[in-house]
Design a protein around this motif. Structure first.
Motif, mmCIF file in Angstrom:
data_model
loop_
_atom_site.group_PDB
_atom_site.id
_atom_site.type_symbol
_atom_site.label_atom_id
_atom_site.label_comp_id
_atom_site.label_asym_id
_atom_site.label_seq_id
_atom_site.Cartn_x
_atom_site.Cartn_y
_atom_site.Cartn_z
ATOM 1 N N ALA A 1 -4.395 -4.600 -9.089
ATOM 2 C CA ALA A 1 -3.534 -4.616 -7.913
ATOM 3 C C ALA A 1 -2.262 -5.343 -8.337
ATOM 4 O O ALA A 1 -2.304 -6.528 -8.688
ATOM 5 C CB ALA A 1 -4.216 -5.324 -6.751
ATOM 6 N N ALA B 1 -5.780 -8.261 -0.962
ATOM 7 C CA ALA B 1 -6.243 -7.719 -2.241
ATOM 8 C C ALA B 1 -6.951 -8.793 -3.066
ATOM 9 O O ALA B 1 -7.949 -8.509 -3.746
ATOM 10 C CB ALA B 1 -5.071 -7.133 -3.025
ATOM 11 N N ARG C 1 -10.744 -8.599 -4.474
ATOM 12 C CA ARG C 1 -11.110 -8.895 -5.867
ATOM 13 C C ARG C 1 -12.201 -9.958 -5.932
ATOM 14 O O ARG C 1 -13.161 -9.827 -6.698
ATOM 15 C CB ARG C 1 -9.868 -9.371 -6.629
ATOM 16 C CG ARG C 1 -10.127 -9.789 -8.081
ATOM 17 C CD ARG C 1 -9.089 -10.781 -8.549
ATOM 18 N NE ARG C 1 -9.080 -11.973 -7.713
ATOM 19 C CZ ARG C 1 -8.120 -12.905 -7.747
ATOM 20 N NH1 ARG C 1 -7.079 -12.778 -8.547
ATOM 21 N NH2 ARG C 1 -8.198 -13.953 -6.959
ATOM 22 N N TRP D 1 -15.930 -4.018 -3.479
ATOM 23 C CA TRP D 1 -15.228 -2.735 -3.559
ATOM 24 C C TRP D 1 -15.954 -1.734 -4.454
ATOM 25 O O TRP D 1 -15.834 -0.522 -4.252
ATOM 26 C CB TRP D 1 -13.795 -2.928 -4.043
ATOM 27 C CG TRP D 1 -13.655 -3.404 -5.462
ATOM 28 C CD1 TRP D 1 -13.603 -4.697 -5.893
ATOM 29 C CD2 TRP D 1 -13.551 -2.585 -6.636
ATOM 30 N NE1 TRP D 1 -13.472 -4.745 -7.262
ATOM 31 C CE2 TRP D 1 -13.432 -3.459 -7.749
ATOM 32 C CE3 TRP D 1 -13.532 -1.216 -6.861
ATOM 33 C CZ2 TRP D 1 -13.302 -2.996 -9.055
ATOM 34 C CZ3 TRP D 1 -13.404 -0.744 -8.155
ATOM 35 C CH2 TRP D 1 -13.294 -1.630 -9.240
ATOM 36 N N ILE E 1 -5.417 -9.170 -10.311
ATOM 37 C CA ILE E 1 -4.081 -9.136 -9.721
ATOM 38 C C ILE E 1 -3.107 -9.464 -10.845
ATOM 39 O O ILE E 1 -3.210 -10.523 -11.471
ATOM 40 C CB ILE E 1 -3.926 -10.161 -8.588
ATOM 41 C CG1 ILE E 1 -5.074 -10.062 -7.580
ATOM 42 C CG2 ILE E 1 -2.569 -10.013 -7.921
ATOM 43 C CD1 ILE E 1 -5.132 -8.779 -6.803
ATOM 44 N N ILE F 1 -2.013 0.083 -6.560
ATOM 45 C CA ILE F 1 -3.372 -0.114 -7.082
ATOM 46 C C ILE F 1 -3.594 0.911 -8.192
ATOM 47 O O ILE F 1 -3.493 2.119 -7.955
ATOM 48 C CB ILE F 1 -4.443 0.079 -5.986
ATOM 49 C CG1 ILE F 1 -4.129 -0.763 -4.749
ATOM 50 C CG2 ILE F 1 -5.839 -0.222 -6.547
ATOM 51 C CD1 ILE F 1 -4.207 -2.247 -4.962
ATOM 52 N N LEU G 1 -9.562 -2.299 0.493
ATOM 53 C CA LEU G 1 -8.393 -3.039 0.963
ATOM 54 C C LEU G 1 -8.047 -2.645 2.396
ATOM 55 O O LEU G 1 -7.756 -3.513 3.233
ATOM 56 C CB LEU G 1 -7.217 -2.773 0.025
ATOM 57 C CG LEU G 1 -5.883 -3.436 0.354
ATOM 58 C CD1 LEU G 1 -6.019 -4.948 0.378
ATOM 59 C CD2 LEU G 1 -4.812 -3.010 -0.650
#
Length: 301
Positions: free
Chosen positions: A126, A160, A164, A169, A197, A249, A282
């Protein structure tokens, strides 16, 4: 006769007018998210997560695929567009999509090449910001870079980070709409995949060699970029012009070196599926934290 034929074709293809799909969404209190892709396989990864898909012709001739994503009691109208390669086409397509649908959020879902060994194939990135590497000044000493970048929306970025951290997810990973993923005993990467990230860099050329001039430019001036992609800057530029929160993403399909068509056929759909899974988690998390539409949204208390 002509009009009856046209109506029959539209019904068979599930064609819907922009005004009609917006009216239905309004009546059903649906919120709207624009999910941007560049490639068909990325679009197919997104379509796997939505129901009641219909095609919509946009004002500029672009064809959207629109469907419904349900999270708890909230329904989202998911508007997807395949922009083609490059930042200019992405910016144009995204701008027109905002004019057509005025989405609340924008998420780019796609594949990318990794520049970092700790961001292996299958990982999802992300992007906290996306560079454009072409600004600068050339003089007798060579290039003096003048970086241009767009940051992800801070609220989306914080959600996001939560996605994570929770690692839930990966439970959303599924086959693409038009093809199956490899079985786990023949999966092209570790499972469950990682997510992070990190910065991205958005180029106008494919980075396929660690010794290329493009990679040398990136390494010298944009060394913190974890992934290389080709549309994120243009997509974020358009969203920024519209004042809408956006984020990029990307699933890692290669290590930005020695790309081969045969390995891309296996790894790109997997990377796209991973990015789509993260993207829809998300959206689900955004729904929980911000239960009313942006910008009127307020955090849950």
């Amino acid at each position: 006769m002509y009009f009856r034929v046209c109506i029959a074709i539209m019904q068979r293809m599930k064609l819907v007018a922009v005004a009609d799909i917006i009216a239905e969404s309004t009546n059903r209190n649906r919120r709207t998210v624009l999910v941007v892709t560049a490639l068909d396989l990325e679009l197919q990864a997104v379509l796997a997560h939505i129901d009641d898909v219909a095609s919509v012709l946009g004002r500029d001739g672009g064809v959207y695929e629109c469907g419904v994503f349900r999270e708890g009691n909230q329904e989202w109208l998911v508007v997807t567009i395949e922009t083609g390669a490059g930042n200019h086409s992405a910016q144009s397509a995204v701008t027109n999509a905002h004019i057509d649908f005025a989405p609340e959020l924008q998420i780019f879902v796609g594949v990318a090449g990794s520049r970092k060994s700790d961001v292996p194939i299958g990982s999802v990135v992300a992007a906290d910001h996306v560079y454009s590497p072409y600004g600068g000044k050339y003089d007798d000493k060579g290039l003096s870079a003048r970086p241009r970048e767009f940051a992800a929306n801070s609220r989306l970025l914080n959600v996001a980070r939560k996605v994570r951290r929770d690692k839930k997810w990966t439970t959303r990973i599924r086959d693409l709409a038009d093809r199956k993923l490899p079985p786990l005993d023949n999966y092209p990467c570790g499972f469950p995949p990682l997510s992070t990230i990190a910065p991205a860099i958005s180029t106008e050329a494919v980075s396929a060699s660690k010794t290329s001039e493009l990679e040398a430019l990136i390494a010298q001036h944009y060394g913190d970029a974890n992934i290389v992609e080709m549309e994120g800057f243009g997509a974020l530029f358009a969203a920024n012009q519209e004042g809408k929160p956006a984020i990029v993403i990307r699933g890692v399909s290669d290590m930005a070196d020695k790309k081969e068509p045969e390995t891309d056929k296996v790894r790109q759909p997997v990377a796209a599926a991973h990015a789509a899974a993260f993207g829809f988690e998300l959206i689900a998390s955004w729904t929980a934290f911000y239960p009313t539409a942006y910008p009127e949204t307020a955090p849950i208390s």
